[in-house]
Structures are given as C-alpha cells and as structure tokens.
Design an enzyme around this catalytic site. Structure first.
Site, PDB file in Angstrom:
ATOM      1  N   SER A 149       1.044   4.113  -2.543  1.00 43.64           N
ATOM      2  CA  SER A 149       0.681   2.849  -1.909  1.00 43.64           C
ATOM      3  C   SER A 149       0.286   3.119  -0.465  1.00 43.64           C
ATOM      4  O   SER A 149       0.824   4.026   0.181  1.00 43.64           O
ATOM      5  CB  SER A 149       1.858   1.875  -1.939  1.00 43.64           C
ATOM      6  OG  SER A 149       1.598   0.731  -1.148  1.00 43.64           O
ATOM      7  N   TYR A 162      10.593  -0.497  -0.266  1.00 42.75           N
ATOM      8  CA  TYR A 162       9.329  -0.225  -0.947  1.00 42.75           C
ATOM      9  C   TYR A 162       8.552   0.846  -0.184  1.00 42.75           C
ATOM     10  O   TYR A 162       8.017   1.785  -0.788  1.00 42.75           O
ATOM     11  CB  TYR A 162       8.503  -1.510  -1.059  1.00 42.75           C
ATOM     12  CG  TYR A 162       7.241  -1.335  -1.879  1.00 42.75           C
ATOM     13  CD1 TYR A 162       7.275  -1.432  -3.259  1.00 42.75           C
ATOM     14  CD2 TYR A 162       6.020  -1.061  -1.262  1.00 42.75           C
ATOM     15  CE1 TYR A 162       6.125  -1.260  -4.027  1.00 42.75           C
ATOM     16  CE2 TYR A 162       4.866  -0.882  -2.012  1.00 42.75           C
ATOM     17  CZ  TYR A 162       4.923  -0.994  -3.387  1.00 42.75           C
ATOM     18  OH  TYR A 162       3.778  -0.805  -4.129  1.00 42.75           O
TER      19      TYR A 162
END
Length: 283
Positions: A149, A162
């Site tokens: 990501s 995250y």
C-alpha cells in the site's frame, strides 16, 4: 509478451481471492488457462467467486479450488500448500493479497492491532513460507506478488497499525526479492503491488457506486500484469485522481523528513504545509 508463469496449465494461489483485486486477478489468470485456488473467509463468498472464475476458465469448475482459511494461521496455510500440491501440482503464481482494515491508534486497541497485523503482514509471510520452498525447488519460472500500500510508504495519520503492516510487507518483499535472485537456479521473482485508490469492499465504506477518482480492481490487475511483463519490482499504480508524478513527490517528501531532520509526518504538520505544497509543484 506474458510472463512465462502466466500460461495455460500453471497454478495460481490467491489470498483474499473472493472479492476486489484478488478476484479480478483470479479471473484474469483463469482466462489465460491457469488453474486457480482462491483463499478467503466465508463459504458463500468463496462459492460465488468460484462460479465467476469458472465461467472464464477454459476448463470450467475443474480448474477452480477454494479454501476457507485465515491467512494468519501458518499451520492452515501449510496444509493448504499440501492440498494444492495434491490437487493441481506445484504453485507457479502466489499472490498474497488478503487484507483487512480495522480502526487503530498508536496506543490501541490491542486486539485490532494484532488482528490487522496478523492478516496483512503475517498472512504474507505465512503464504511465502508455506509455498515458496516448493516453488523454488521446481526450477521453473514463477511469481510471488505481495499486495502492499502507498500507506506503507508515506504512512499518513489515521490508522498506524495498517501503515505498520503495509510497511512490513514492503520490507519483507524487498528482502524476499533479494534472497530469490541470490538463490542458485531460482527462477521465481517477487513483486510488490502498490495499488492506488481502488473501489473494493475494503475502500467502499457506505458508497454503492465507484467514485470517479477510483480505479476498478480489473484496471488495477491489467496494470499489474503489464508492469510484471516489464520487469517492475515496485508496481506503483496510479488512479483517476493521483498520477505517478504526484505519488513520487509525496514519497520523496516522506523520506526527506529523515534527510532534512523535519518533524515526523511533516506533510501533515501546519508549519510545513506551504513548503510541501510548493515541493509538490516542482519536478
């Protein structure tokens, strides 16, 4: 050209394969004649996804296998590797794509930290450790694709667990790539998929329709396959709002926080707002 592992008869294992990018990849691979194993949670979700994949596979449902497995469980992933070997043979394409989003802050909640890192980071490590040894031993071309990501690179405020998980996927995949290319006879390459804004169940929230800024999972997979053919390790995807040039400036600013000794996450610090805005405009 198409990567030699992405050819008819090859075997692909895709975690998070019942929806989103994982399902789009499974369908794209099935169209090429690969035999597919999708790994996810929920029998109904897996059944629906399997039907969609089978509809695109030349061999139909016989070419599709499903596994209702939590990727954070290494023993379950190791058993899956044996099951895939028995059903289809050695895995040629491993896509560690499973991911979740749950809210966290730097100081909690602990359960959410453990769950998120268990799936997003340990799931990638578990997938590689379960499947990669046999892939390497097969002495034939293969692919390992790990979904990272941009948040693992620029680490924006909002969900630190995250960010940590995806930063870990980046570091792990870099180390994996180095080890693979320094293993005698190994023809397996590792790649880090870095999606842009993609409209999936993970990002949709309450929205029912795709925002104009977002790519579809299918667009993302098409781009991924093009960049694999080009030999990219870092598959940095744009979207309809953020071009590559803007991603590059944001990433350069993030690493320059260290070089320039700025405050952490200075991009979001009010004292640096003007400097960042000016930096983004320059080439």
């Amino acid at each position: 050209m198409t990567h030699p592992a992405l050819s008819a008869g090859s075997v692909a294992v895709i975690t998070g394969g019942a929806s989103g990018i994982g399902l789009a990849a499974a369908v794209a691979f099935a169209k090429l004649g690969l035999r597919i194993c999708i790994v996810d949670i929920g029998d109904d979700r897996l059944s629906g996804a399997a039907a969609k994949i089978a509809g695109e596979a030349p061999s139909g449902r016989d070419a599709v296998m499903t596994a209702n497995i939590d990727v954070s469980d290494l023993s379950a992933m190791s058993k899956l590797a044996a099951d895939v070997q028995q059903r289809f043979g050695t895995c040629d394409v491993l896509m560690n794509n499973a991911g979740i989003q749950v809210p966290t802050s730097a100081i909690g909640p602990r359960d959410n930290w453990e769950r998120l890192i268990g799936v997003n980071l340990w799931g990638v490590v578990n997938g590689c450790q379960a499947f990669a040894p046999n892939m390497i031993a097969g002495i034939k071309p293969g692919l390992i694709i790990n979904t990272g990501s941009k948040q693992g690179i620029t680490t924006p405020p909002g969900n630190p667990a995250y960010n940590v998980s995806k930063a870990g996927v980046k570091a792990y995949t870099e180390a994996l790539s180095h080890e693979l290319r320094n293993t005698d006879g190994c023809q397996i390459t590792a790649h880090l998929l870095i999606p842009g804004f993609v409209f999936t169940g993970l990002t949709a929230g309450d929205r029912k329709e795709k925002p104009a800024a977002a790519w579809t999972p299918e667009e993302t997979v098409t781009f991924m396959m093009q960049r694999i053919d080009a030999g990219d390790f870092y598959i940095l995807c744009p979207d309809n709002d953020v071009p590559r040039a803007l991603d590059e400036r944001r990433m350069l600013w993030a690493i320059d926080d260290i070089v320039e000794n700025r405050p952490a996450l200075s991009r979001w610090h009010p004292d640096y707002a003007d400097a960042f805005a000016e930096f983004v405009k320059t080439k």
